[in-house]
Structure formats: structure tokens, C-alpha cells
Design an enzyme around this catalytic site. Structure first.
Site, PDB file in Angstrom:
ATOM      1  N   HIS A 122     -34.184 -14.205 -29.365  1.00 58.62           N
ATOM      2  CA  HIS A 122     -35.620 -13.933 -29.278  1.00 58.62           C
ATOM      3  C   HIS A 122     -35.777 -12.409 -29.290  1.00 58.62           C
ATOM      4  CE1 HIS A 122     -39.527 -13.540 -27.229  1.00 58.62           C
ATOM      5  NE2 HIS A 122     -39.760 -14.798 -27.541  1.00 58.62           N
ATOM      6  N   ASP A 200     -29.562 -14.771 -21.548  1.00 55.42           N
ATOM      7  CA  ASP A 200     -30.992 -15.049 -21.632  1.00 55.42           C
ATOM      8  C   ASP A 200     -31.177 -16.554 -21.406  1.00 55.42           C
ATOM      9  OD1 ASP A 200     -33.580 -15.588 -22.280  1.00 55.42           O
ATOM     10  OD2 ASP A 200     -33.558 -14.610 -24.239  1.00 55.42           O
ATOM     11  N   GLN A 203     -34.712 -20.355 -22.259  1.00 51.80           N
ATOM     12  CA  GLN A 203     -34.825 -21.718 -22.782  1.00 51.80           C
ATOM     13  C   GLN A 203     -33.797 -22.667 -22.160  1.00 51.80           C
ATOM     14  OE1 GLN A 203     -37.327 -22.657 -24.384  1.00 51.80           O
ATOM     15  NE2 GLN A 203     -38.128 -20.832 -25.389  1.00 51.80           N
ATOM     16  N   LYS A 226     -42.132 -21.116 -18.390  1.00 53.35           N
ATOM     17  CA  LYS A 226     -41.510 -22.117 -19.266  1.00 53.35           C
ATOM     18  C   LYS A 226     -40.917 -23.262 -18.440  1.00 53.35           C
ATOM     19  CE  LYS A 226     -40.261 -18.642 -22.708  1.00 53.35           C
ATOM     20  NZ  LYS A 226     -41.161 -18.845 -23.849  1.00 53.35           N
ATOM     21  N   CYS A 366     -41.093 -15.323 -32.608  1.00 50.11           N
ATOM     22  CA  CYS A 366     -40.558 -14.053 -32.082  1.00 50.11           C
ATOM     23  C   CYS A 366     -39.055 -13.991 -32.269  1.00 50.11           C
ATOM     24  CB  CYS A 366     -40.884 -13.858 -30.607  1.00 50.11           C
ATOM     25  SG  CYS A 366     -42.628 -13.796 -30.268  1.00 50.11           S
TER      26      CYS A 366
HETATM   27  C1  LIG Z   1     -35.024 -17.294 -25.633  1.00 46.52           C
HETATM   28  C2  LIG Z   1     -36.185 -16.522 -25.082  1.00 46.52           C
HETATM   29  N1  LIG Z   1     -35.969 -15.343 -24.485  1.00 46.52           N
HETATM   30  C3  LIG Z   1     -36.970 -14.624 -23.958  1.00 46.52           C
HETATM   31  C4  LIG Z   1     -38.277 -15.055 -24.021  1.00 46.52           C
HETATM   32  C5  LIG Z   1     -39.348 -14.184 -23.453  1.00 46.52           C
HETATM   33  O1  LIG Z   1     -39.982 -14.758 -22.362  1.00 46.52           O
HETATM   34  P1  LIG Z   1     -41.295 -14.106 -21.758  1.00 46.52           P
HETATM   35  O2  LIG Z   1     -42.217 -13.884 -22.896  1.00 46.52           O
HETATM   36  O3  LIG Z   1     -41.779 -15.111 -20.797  1.00 46.52           O
HETATM   37  O4  LIG Z   1     -40.902 -12.827 -21.122  1.00 46.52           O
HETATM   38  C6  LIG Z   1     -38.559 -16.270 -24.631  1.00 46.52           C
HETATM   39  C7  LIG Z   1     -39.950 -16.753 -24.747  1.00 46.52           C
HETATM   40  O5  LIG Z   1     -40.415 -17.227 -25.757  1.00 46.52           O
HETATM   41  C8  LIG Z   1     -37.483 -17.019 -25.184  1.00 46.52           C
HETATM   42  O6  LIG Z   1     -37.699 -18.186 -25.810  1.00 46.52           O
END
Ligand SMILES: Cc1ncc(COP(=O)(O)O)c(C=O)c1O
Lengths: 408, 148
Positions: A122, A200, A203, A226, A366
Site C-alpha cells: 500500500h 504492515d 489487512q 479496518k 492506493c
Molecule cells: C495494507 C495497508 N497498509 C496501510 C493502510 C493505511 O491505513 P490507514 O489509511 O488507516 O492509515 C491500508 C489501508 O488501506 C492498507 O490496506
């Protein structure tokens, strides 16, 4: 499989009609729906106990502080960490920025060393490293996930004696592929003990049981929203060893020990990283969300999501007008990405919404680097959570057939 | 708010423009301008050939949803043969329409089918992509002529 009908009752949005149809919410990887219980907990805190934390000594302040620290403890227990290893942030994005920036300003990474990230990430786990690399003159290496699929042996060849940090997602937010994180960390540690490993979990933590002791990551980040929690609250787990070593990311109130015109010394963990008045509402809501998830049981959630994911892949494969991305097998968790041949994902999602009340995500999620690996600009993405059931997928399939008929 | 239905948004006319436009091609020796919709990853390249302040030939290439493709095709159809001044006026009225403001219906009859696009805020960006790309083309044309 969870009795999802019961859970549906707890989420008022699922009673809504979208163009006359019951809402079917398949966009959980973006954010999960709000439950009444979580919002009640936030409301109760806000209306009856709200005060600034760790400062005043009146009753409300004491209650607010206790609720905030109890929330921290709940998060810590949830992933088997120590309380001082849990930093509340704004979300996974802020957590990763904090780590990247602090590691660099603390000179824990030297210019001749390398940061390894992947094209599966992401943007939140891609851009901060890339930009920190530019600012501090540290080389960033990119593991190229061919066809958007992670390959363990391939990945290991990217690790060299220069690798200082690796940051990797536990589950791809586009293909849903589960990266075997524990195995990966153990292999990396065998190659070099002192590589800093950042995971990270945005997910993975909402869907899979997570134990940081077993996982042995140095840092793990995730987002409240999430996993049934509110937006604007996230978590940074860090091993004490590193959190003690690195500089704070934000400076200001609460994060200090002693301040003079000469210099400032910093507070102990975790407060060193929580400058300013924190998002207490968010922390309280997240704690309630975790309570709900623990009551259901993370193992049960994992199995439930798995059954739905497998069923979705099986049903989607029957539609010959679809292109499905990712491994399309047992290594996928709660997310499936696909395209209707020759039809733009925005058109697909617009029709599904208007004709059937089905909410899916369309776009690049993203995650432009993985789009490039997949050779597309955007995809349709469906993703599940506790309140989804097989019938939701059946309706989606009907919807997709209709979309194909209309737009082919 | 007048609610236009999906049938309007995905009518046969729009589908036909999106899929079978004769304006979807490259024009060699035309000046190019590029537009992008960051959030969807959509891209469009516009080819414009201007002679004596008249848009002699115009076409586009790129990928995007049906709304963005149909809008691009209709735009080319309207703008071909217009003077730059007329085209600028048309552009302004189209933007007014896309924002839900009053607009001159006669002037932009050719995109009238999208007159309620502002009721679909998530799709307005798709609709205006080609037009904003045209705006860029105009700007670079004027910059170039200033230098000459
Ligand atoms: C794999 C992953 N990392 C990071 C994020 C970023 O999360 P946040 O926007 O809640 O900071 C997301 C959110 O879509 C994600 O899917």
C-alpha cells in the site's frame, strides 16, 4: 462459519436501503462498518468521562486516563505485547511514517545500508520509505512481485549484507495474498540477526490471530477502522529495545521529562511517542472493537473470512468474462480483486451499487506499484468481514452477470 | 434535486460514444496534451491541430470508464471546427454544468445528455477529465503563441 445474520443486526448501516435494495457491504478492506456497541462505548466516554489524560487530578481526568490506559492494555493483550510497546497513532499510515522517520533521524540506518520494501505495498508502506530514503540518502530496494504475486525464494535473494530494514505487508490489500510472515521473519533472522523488520498488519490484524512474540517482528502497525474501531486511531507496536533507541517523531506536551532552555529529556515509553492530547475517543472505541473480536474469537473470524473468500473465488472463476488477480488459492484472505473484461471498474461498481445495493471498491487501491505488476490501471475489489455471508456473494455474482449483459 | 437514473447515465447513446467513437485515434503532427485522474488511474491524451485559430482536427486516446470515454468523444465532436474563442466558451459552460451551476444549454447541446452529471458527484471527475485536458491544451497553445 459465524452466524452472520446475527452480526448484521449490530450494524445499523446494513438495514439501509440503497436504491431500494438492502445494502451489501463488500468494501471492508477500505474500512469496516460501524457497530452500535462501539459507538455507544465512544459516546459513553465522551459524554460522561471525557477529560484530558495524564494531566489533571480530578475525577473525570482519572477516569479518562484509566479508560485510555485500559484501552492500551486491551490492545497489548490482543497481540501479546507489553503495554509500553503500544503507541496510539492516527492509523497505520502515521505509524509507518513514525518508524521510517525515527529510524532515519536516529541514524540507526546508515547511508551505505539499504531498506527493502516490495511492490505489493500500500502507498502507506511504500512512499514513506522511498521519501525517507531520498531525504537521508539511504538506498531503497524494491522486491519485484512478478504478476503481483509474492514468491518466498525470490524475495530472500533481495536480502544482502547491506539490508538494514525490511518493511512488508502481511496481507496484500489488492490480491488478499497472505505473506507467510512468521516463516519469513525466521528465515531473515537466520540470514542476519540485526535486520529491523517492520510488518504492515493493516489487512492482517483484523482477520488473522496475531501474536507479536511468535511473529518476532520489531515493529507492527495497524488501523482501528479496518477492525470495527473508529477512524483516526491506529497502533504502532515496537519492541522496547528499538522504541527506547529511536528519537520521537513528534515533539510537544506529554512526551517530555524535563524541559529547560538548554535541552529536553523525554518521557518513558510509550508516552515518548504520544505528544499532544491523544485521541481518547478512538482508543476507547478500538478497545470495544477488540472486545467484540475477542468474544467472537480471531480463529473463528479467520475461518469465516476464509470460507467466504474460497467461495467467492470459486464462484467468480465460473464467470468467463472475468479476469481474477492474485494467487486464486488457499493463500488468500478476505480480499479478491478482479476485472470484468473490457469494462472499467468504476462502471462495474456504479452499476452494482445502483442496481443491487452492492458496495465494492474500484480503483488502484492506493497501491499503484502492484497495479503495474498486474499490468492494469485499476481493479474491482471485494472484501469480507464478520457480517458478510454467502448470500452476499451470490447477489454479487448475479450483479456481475447483469453488468456484463448491459455493458459488454 | 432531480434524480437521473442509471439508465440515463448508461444509456445506449453514451455506450455508443464510449465504444465506437471515430475520434479515438492518434493524429500525427498534432500537439498533444495529457490528463490524469489520480484517484482512479485514468489517463487521456488529447491531440489537437489548430490552424488560423480554428480547431481543425481533434482526437483522443487513453483509458477510463464509460463516462470519461463518452465525454471525451462528445467533446471532440463538439469542438471540431470551432474557433479557439468558441471552444473556450464551450469549455466554461461545460464546467458550469458539471458543477451544478446555471449554463447555456444551446451552446453545449452536444453534451446535454450529461446535464445532470452533478447529481453523481463521484462521477463528475470522470466526466470532466477530457475537458480539463482540453483546458491544458488551450493553455499550452496560448503559451506557445505568446513566445512566437
Ligand atoms: C495494507 C495497508 N497498509 C496501510 C493502510 C493505511 O491505513 P490507514 O489509511 O488507516 O492509515 C491500508 C489501508 O488501506 C492498507 O490496506
Amino acid at each position: 462459519m459465524l452466524s452472520s445474520k446475527e452480526y448484521k443486526e449490530l450494524f445499523p448501516a446494513l438495514k439501509r436501503k440503497i436504491n431500494g435494495h438492502d445494502l451489501i457491504y463488500l468494501d471492508n478492506a477500505a474500512t469496516t462498518l460501524r457497530s452500535k456497541e462501539v459507538m455507544d462505548a465512544v459516546c459513553e466516554y465522551s459524554l460522561n468521562h471525557h477529560a484530558n489524560v495524564h494531566r489533571s487530578s480530578h475525577t473525570l481526568a482519572a477516569e479518562a486516563t484509566k479508560m485510555y490506559e485500559d484501552a492500551r492494555e486491551r490492545v497489548a493483550n490482543f497481540i501479546d505485547a507489553e503495554n509500553e510497546e503500544i503507541i496510539f497513532t492516527k492509523g497505520a499510515t502515521e505509524s509507518i511514517n513514525l518508524i521510517a522517520y525515527s529510524l532515519a533521524t536516529s541514524k540507526i540506518i546508515q547511508p551505505e545500508e539499504e531498506i527493502l520494501i516490495t511492490t505489493l505495498e500500500h502507498h502507506a508502506n511504500f512512499v514513506p520509505w522511498q521519501q525517507i530514503g531520498k531525504i537521508f540518502n539511504i538506498r531503497v530496494k524494491y522486491y519485484q512481485a512478478k504478476n503481483g504475486i509474492f514468491n518466498f525464494d525470490d524475495y530472500l535473494t533481495y536480502i544482502s549484507h547491506k539490508t538494514r530494514v525490511i518493511s512488508i505487508t502481511a496481507v496484500s490489500n489488492v490480491t488478499g495474498q497472505v505473506i507467510p510472515i512468521e516463516e519469513l521473519i525466521s528465515k531473515v533472522r537466520q540470514i542476519r540477526k540485526d535486520i529491523i523488520i517492520v510488518v504492515d498488519g493493516a489487512q492482517s490484524v483484523p482477520h488473522l490471530p496475531t501474536n507479536v512474540k511468535k511473529m518476532d517482528a520489531d515493529f507492527l502497525v495497524f488501523s482501528g477502522h479496518k477492525m470495527l474501531g473508529p477512524t483516526g486511531v491506529g497502533v504502532l507496536f515496537g519492541k522496547k529495545e528499538y522504541l527506547n533507541k529511536i528519537n520521537p517523531f513528534l515533539f510537544g506536551g506529554e512526551m517530555i521529562d524535563k524541559v529547560t532552555t538548554k535541552d529536553t529529556s523525554f518521557n518513558i515509553l510509550p508516552y515518548k511517542f504520544e505528544a499532544g492530547t491523544p485521541n481518547v475517543d478512538g482508543a476507547v472505541g478500538l478497545a470495544k472493537a477488540i472486545e467484540i473480536l475477542e468474544d467472537i474469537g480471531m480463529q473463528n473470524i479467520k475461518e469465516h473470512d476464509k470460507i467466504l473468500t474460497d467461495y467467492a473465488i470459486e464462484q467468480l472463476k465460473l464467470l468467463n468474462f472475468l479476469e481474477i488477480y492474485g494467487p486464486k488459492n488457499e493463500s488468500q484472505c478476505s480480499i479478491v480483486s478482479f476485472n470484468v473484461k473490457g469494462i472499467h471498474p468504476h462502471d462495474v461498481s456504479q452499476l452494482l451499487n445502483d442496481l443491487y445495493g452492492i458496495a465494492i471498491r474500484s480503483g488502484h487501491h492506493c497501491a499503484q506499484p502492484i497495479m503495474e505488476e498486474l499490468g492494469v490501471k485499476s481493479t474491482c475489489r471485494i472484501s469480507f468481514y464478520i457480517y458478510n455471508e454467502k448470500e452476499d456473494i451470490d447477489k454479487l455474482i448475479l450483479g456481475l452477470k447483469k453488468v456484463w449483459e448491459w455493458l459488454k | 434535486m432531480v434524480k437521473i437514473g442509471l439508465e440515463d447515465l448508461y444509456s445506449d447513446i453514451i455506450l455508443d460514444y464510449a465504444k465506437n467513437s471515430k475520434y479515438k485515434k492518434e493524429i500525427s503532427s498534432a500537439s498533444k496534451s495529457e490528463g490524469k485522474n489520480m484517484s482512479c488511474g485514468d489517463e487521456i491524451t488529447l491531440f489537437v491541430k489548430v490552424k488560423d485559430d480554428v480547431i481543425e482536427e481533434i482526437s483522443f486516446l487513453g483509458h477510463g470508464c464509460i463516462i470519461s470515454q463518452a465525454s471525451a468523444a462528445m467533446m471532440c465532436e463538439i469542438l471540431e471546427g470551432k474557433t479557439l474563442q468558441e471552444a473556450t466558451q464551450i469549455f466554461e459552460e461545460v464546467i458550469n454544468m458539471s458543477q451544478g451551476n446555471d449554463f447555456n444549454k444551446e451552446l453545449i447541446d452536444g453534451v446535454g445528455i450529461f446535464s445532470d452529471i452533478s447529481n453523481f458527484p463521484m462521477r463528475t471527475k470522470c466526466f470532466t477529465l477530457a475537458w480539463h485536458t482540453f483546458e491544458e491544451a488551450l493553455k499550452s497553445y496560448h503559451n506557445r503563441s505568446e513566445k512566437l
